[in-house]
Design a protein around this motif. Sequence first.
Motif, PDB file in Angstrom:
ATOM      1  N   GLN A   1       0.827  -1.211   0.000  1.00 14.33           N
ATOM      2  CA  GLN A   1       0.000   0.000   0.000  1.00 14.33           C
ATOM      3  C   GLN A   1       0.860   1.259   0.000  1.00 14.33           C
ATOM      4  O   GLN A   1       0.571   2.222  -0.707  1.00 14.33           O
ATOM      5  N   CYS A   2       1.921   1.227   0.775  1.00 23.08           N
ATOM      6  CA  CYS A   2       2.819   2.376   0.860  1.00 23.08           C
ATOM      7  C   CYS A   2       3.506   2.637  -0.483  1.00 23.08           C
ATOM      8  O   CYS A   2       3.570   3.775  -0.949  1.00 23.08           O
ATOM      9  N   ILE A   3       4.001   1.601  -1.108  1.00 26.62           N
ATOM     10  CA  ILE A   3       4.672   1.745  -2.413  1.00 26.62           C
ATOM     11  C   ILE A   3       3.702   2.289  -3.453  1.00 26.62           C
ATOM     12  O   ILE A   3       4.022   3.216  -4.198  1.00 26.62           O
ATOM     13  N   ASN A   4       2.491   1.739  -3.501  1.00 29.86           N
ATOM     14  CA  ASN A   4       1.511   2.203  -4.481  1.00 29.86           C
ATOM     15  C   ASN A   4       1.081   3.642  -4.209  1.00 29.86           C
ATOM     16  O   ASN A   4       0.874   4.425  -5.143  1.00 29.86           O
ATOM     17  N   GLN A   5       0.970   4.022  -2.933  1.00 31.48           N
ATOM     18  CA  GLN A   5       0.616   5.399  -2.591  1.00 31.48           C
ATOM     19  C   GLN A   5       1.733   6.350  -3.016  1.00 31.48           C
ATOM     20  O   GLN A   5       1.479   7.408  -3.587  1.00 31.48           O
ATOM     21  N   MET A   6       2.965   5.948  -2.757  1.00 33.19           N
ATOM     22  CA  MET A   6       4.098   6.784  -3.165  1.00 33.19           C
ATOM     23  C   MET A   6       4.179   6.891  -4.689  1.00 33.19           C
ATOM     24  O   MET A   6       4.518   7.953  -5.229  1.00 33.19           O
ATOM     25  N   ALA A   7       3.865   5.818  -5.389  1.00 35.70           N
ATOM     26  CA  ALA A   7       3.867   5.842  -6.855  1.00 35.70           C
ATOM     27  C   ALA A   7       2.808   6.813  -7.368  1.00 35.70           C
ATOM     28  O   ALA A   7       3.064   7.575  -8.314  1.00 35.70           O
ATOM     29  N   ALA A   8       1.639   6.809  -6.737  1.00 32.67           N
ATOM     30  CA  ALA A   8       0.572   7.733  -7.137  1.00 32.67           C
ATOM     31  C   ALA A   8       0.989   9.176  -6.872  1.00 32.67           C
ATOM     32  O   ALA A   8       0.734  10.069  -7.694  1.00 32.67           O
TER      33      ALA A   8
END
Length: 138
Positions: free
Chosen positions: A51-58
């Motif tokens: 979730q953290c990686i995907n949030q940072m990617a967004a």
Amino acid sequence: MMREIKDSDKKPVAIPISPLQVKTITTAIAPLQFPEHDIGNEWERLVVQVQCINQMAAQLEAMILEFKTIAGTLQKKSQPYKSICQYLPVSVPWILQKPDESFILTMRKVDIFQAEREAAQLAQQLRQHSKKKEWRSQ
């Protein structure tokens, strides 16, 4: 065999130890091992990391689009004949979860020109709508 240990009064105290207790340790302390059945906590950590990686990617994608907007504004205000920025295909890391609950670490394309395409499409729709209205009124 006796070993002296000094107490707080600095008086020697004799403590008997056996020859079995005198042993040179030559191995390092083994790392803490968690029971294998206790993977629930690790799974939760993994999901939080996804979730953290995907949030940072967004967030990174939003920052890239903002960069493009700022560069475009600067381009219009400065020298329109000189290119300030060149745009090549860009991707951000993204993690997907498959139906079997395993994960795929992949890349997601950042659509840098999406706003321009949507604006052009909306302009085209408005022109068509305006022409239809004009045709009906004749």
